[in-house]
Every structure is written in C-alpha cells, then in structure tokens.
Motif scaffolding. Structure first.
Motif, PDB file in Angstrom:
ATOM      1  N   SER A 109      -9.792  -8.650  -5.191  1.00  0.00           N
ATOM      2  CA  SER A 109     -11.178  -8.854  -5.606  1.00  0.00           C
ATOM      3  C   SER A 109     -11.595 -10.286  -5.310  1.00  0.00           C
ATOM      4  O   SER A 109     -10.791 -11.103  -4.849  1.00  0.00           O
ATOM      5  CB  SER A 109     -11.318  -8.574  -7.107  1.00  0.00           C
ATOM      6  N   LEU A 134      -2.976  -3.838  -2.727  1.00  0.00           N
ATOM      7  CA  LEU A 134      -4.132  -3.767  -1.856  1.00  0.00           C
ATOM      8  C   LEU A 134      -5.373  -3.281  -2.601  1.00  0.00           C
ATOM      9  O   LEU A 134      -6.493  -3.725  -2.314  1.00  0.00           O
ATOM     10  CB  LEU A 134      -3.823  -2.848  -0.671  1.00  0.00           C
ATOM     11  N   TYR A 135      -5.205  -2.401  -3.581  1.00  0.00           N
ATOM     12  CA  TYR A 135      -6.337  -1.795  -4.271  1.00  0.00           C
ATOM     13  C   TYR A 135      -6.823  -2.623  -5.463  1.00  0.00           C
ATOM     14  O   TYR A 135      -7.734  -2.209  -6.175  1.00  0.00           O
ATOM     15  CB  TYR A 135      -5.980  -0.372  -4.707  1.00  0.00           C
ATOM     16  N   ALA A 165     -12.280  -9.487   3.394  1.00  0.00           N
ATOM     17  CA  ALA A 165     -13.490  -8.804   2.941  1.00  0.00           C
ATOM     18  C   ALA A 165     -13.911  -9.258   1.550  1.00  0.00           C
ATOM     19  O   ALA A 165     -15.102  -9.257   1.218  1.00  0.00           O
ATOM     20  CB  ALA A 165     -13.264  -7.290   2.954  1.00  0.00           C
ATOM     21  N   ALA A 166     -12.926  -9.669   0.740  1.00  0.00           N
ATOM     22  CA  ALA A 166     -13.223 -10.135  -0.615  1.00  0.00           C
ATOM     23  C   ALA A 166     -13.612 -11.602  -0.653  1.00  0.00           C
ATOM     24  O   ALA A 166     -13.883 -12.150  -1.728  1.00  0.00           O
ATOM     25  CB  ALA A 166     -12.010  -9.904  -1.521  1.00  0.00           C
ATOM     26  N   ASP A 175       0.843  -1.201   0.000  1.00  0.00           N
ATOM     27  CA  ASP A 175       0.000   0.000   0.000  1.00  0.00           C
ATOM     28  C   ASP A 175       0.875   1.245   0.000  1.00  0.00           C
ATOM     29  O   ASP A 175       0.975   1.964   0.990  1.00  0.00           O
ATOM     30  CB  ASP A 175      -0.936  -0.009   1.217  1.00  0.00           C
ATOM     31  N   ARG A 219      -3.424  -4.880   6.792  1.00  0.00           N
ATOM     32  CA  ARG A 219      -4.499  -4.284   5.985  1.00  0.00           C
ATOM     33  C   ARG A 219      -4.770  -5.122   4.739  1.00  0.00           C
ATOM     34  O   ARG A 219      -5.919  -5.275   4.313  1.00  0.00           O
ATOM     35  CB  ARG A 219      -4.135  -2.849   5.592  1.00  0.00           C
ATOM     36  N   PHE A 220      -3.712  -5.649   4.158  1.00  0.00           N
ATOM     37  CA  PHE A 220      -3.879  -6.503   2.982  1.00  0.00           C
ATOM     38  C   PHE A 220      -4.661  -7.757   3.363  1.00  0.00           C
ATOM     39  O   PHE A 220      -5.549  -8.199   2.625  1.00  0.00           O
ATOM     40  CB  PHE A 220      -2.507  -6.864   2.415  1.00  0.00           C
ATOM     41  N   GLU A 249      -6.845  -8.020   5.763  1.00  0.00           N
ATOM     42  CA  GLU A 249      -8.236  -7.626   5.977  1.00  0.00           C
ATOM     43  C   GLU A 249      -8.966  -7.423   4.651  1.00  0.00           C
ATOM     44  O   GLU A 249     -10.150  -7.771   4.528  1.00  0.00           O
ATOM     45  CB  GLU A 249      -8.277  -6.350   6.818  1.00  0.00           C
ATOM     46  N   ARG A 250      -8.272  -6.892   3.668  1.00  0.00           N
ATOM     47  CA  ARG A 250      -8.894  -6.688   2.355  1.00  0.00           C
ATOM     48  C   ARG A 250      -9.213  -8.038   1.699  1.00  0.00           C
ATOM     49  O   ARG A 250     -10.265  -8.193   1.066  1.00  0.00           O
ATOM     50  CB  ARG A 250      -7.972  -5.845   1.469  1.00  0.00           C
TER      51      ARG A 250
END
Length: 294
Positions: free
Chosen positions: A221, A217-218, A252-253, A184, A245-246, A248-249
């Motif tokens: 998917s 991170l962005y 979430a996906a 990130d 954070r990665f 957690e992402r």
C-alpha cells in the motif's frame, strides 16, 4: 522446481561451515547474547526452542542508539535455525548495526500465518528491549532470505500483524529481501506447476483465501516502507517472477524499491555471500538503515 530450490540438502551444511568459520577465524568486535526468549513462557503458544533469538551488538559503545535489523532465516517453512546464521549477526554488528537473528515455529506444527505472528512478536520484543543492547527502537528493519524473505515482506506490508499485538502502527522502517520466496503463494499454489508442489499445502493450508492473506504482494500500500530487493540472476523462475511482480506492485503504490539482479547468483549463494563484509547487500543495507528518512 521451487521444491528443489528450498529443500536443497546442502544448505544447512554449507551455512554451518560458514557460521563456524565466522566464529573462529574472524575478529569479533561484537557481543552475542544468545537464546533470549521473545515470547513469555506462560504463553499457551510458547515454544522453548523456537521462540528464541540471538542479539549481536557492537562492543564499542556509541553516543547514539544504533539501527536494528531483524534477520529471518529461510528453509522451506519447515526447517532452519538461527544458530546457522551467526555469521550474519556478527557481520552486521561489525558494521554498527544491532542484529537480532531469530527462530520461529515451523511446519507441520504451525502454518505460515502463525510463523508470521512469531516474527511479528520478535519485532515487538525489539521495540521494547532494543535499547538495552544499544539499539534504536524507532529504527527497526527486517531482513530475510528465501522463505524468510517472504515473511520479512509480510511484516513490512501487513500492519495487522502488529495491531493484533497491541501496536497501532507498523514499527518496520524498511525491508531487505534476499532472493525472497512466497511473495505470491496465491498465484503459485493455484498453478501447481512443478512436481511436489502439493507439499506447500502443509505450511499454507488448502484455502486460497489464506494463500492470498499470507502473501505480501496483496498487502502493499501507500504506507509500505522502503524495500531493497536482491534476486539471483540464476535463481529459480518462481522467485524471479514473483519478485518482479512485487516490484511492480510497489511501484504502483508509489514506493519504487531498490531492485537488483545479481548476475550469475543461484539461490543458495545469495545467502552465502553474506559471509563477506563488503558484499553489495550489506553496502546497500547500511545506506538504508542510516538514511535520515529512516
């Protein structure tokens, strides 16, 4: 802080010692094919030094094709060389994996988007040539340490890198991140918390949109592949926080990764430990690459 982490002058020396040791003190039931070009010499971007990879394959033939792991070295996005990491290629080959240890172009000659394109081209090369070395083009995984971990994550999450090279789908079946840096950089470069952080404007440029686009991170998917993420318990806060954070992402996906913090490990030992065959990273890597779902 990240500057100290990624520019440690001892890294190349220590890794070179391990590479030499692996070449001369360990039995080598593997074969190395060195300096294979993965970009045509006619390409306008071709670098005779940096567009090269080494293939490490088991000497013993198998009835079925073997999984392929593409290893991407770290080095602050401006240093590093595949030759230092022969010990990783040989260790993987000794455990039944076809390993590609690659070079890619570095700053200041190019920026991170071009580095990612180089790494993607090495993976595309693997889809075309891995069977020549006993590798399964349908089971390609990426692995990287430090800056190489960030690039590996980008390959696994940003399918556009492969679509630009003529592939409709992302061929990466999983990623192994070893104390990854650069997950990130959009957040990191906006904060500029540490002395010397301006140096990262060389590999990443000055445009926030590029920082975001070059950060894995962005791009996470629902289509992202499985991840193994290993973080040193004593690594630097920038790597620890961005890795969390990665994670957690990915959760979430809908793709919770296998995530492990290795107690007591600093950044450099996180890659040096790969000298030992029974290292926990290899143990989990082998489970991933041999998984029926891969």
């Amino acid at each position: 802080m990240m500057r100290v982490l990624l520019r440690c002058a001892l890294i190349p020396f220590l890794l070179l010692l391990l590479a030499v040791g692996s070449e001369y003190t360990v039995a080598r039931p593997s074969r190395r094919t060195a300096d294979v070009p993965y970009v045509p010499a006619t390409d306008t971007a071709y670098s005779a030094e940096r567009h090269r990879l080494d293939v490490y394959a088991p000497r013993r033939k198998a009835a079925a094709l073997r999984p392929v792991v593409v290893f991407i070295h770290g080095g602050n996005w401006d240093s590093g060389n595949k030759n230092i990491y022969a010990f990783i290629g040989r260790r993987l080959a000794r455990q039944g994996v076809v390993a590609l240890v690659i070079n890619y172009r570095l700053a200041p000659q190019v920026r991170v988007p071009q580095m990612a394109d180089d790494c993607a081209r090495a993976v595309v090369w693997a889809t075309e040539h891995a069977p020549e070395y006993g590798g399964d083009a349908r089971r390609i995984f990426v692995m990287g340490h430090s800056a190489g971990g960030g690039l590996a994550a980008l390959l696994a999450t940003d399918t556009r890198l492969f679509q630009r090279r003529g592939l409709r789908q992302n061929p990466v079946r999983g990623a192994i991140l070893d104390d990854p840096a650069g997950l990130d950089m959009y957040d990191y470069l906006q904060k500029m918390q540490y002395p010397g952080d301006a140096q990262y404007l060389v590999p990443f440029g000055r445009h926030p949109a590029v920082w975001r686009d070059a950060s894995a991170l962005y791009h996470v998917s629902a289509a992202s592949p499985p991840f193994l993420i290993f973080v040193g318990g004593e690594t630097y806060p920038s790597i620890s926080s961005s890795s969390q954070r990665f994670r957690e992402r990915l959760i979430a996906a809908g793709h919770p990764p296998q995530f492990a913090v290795l107690p007591g490990k600093r950044h450099v030992p996180m890659v040096l430990q790969l000298y030992w065959k029974r290292n926990v990273i290899y143990q989990e890597l082998l489970k991933l690459v041999h998984s029926p779902a891969s």
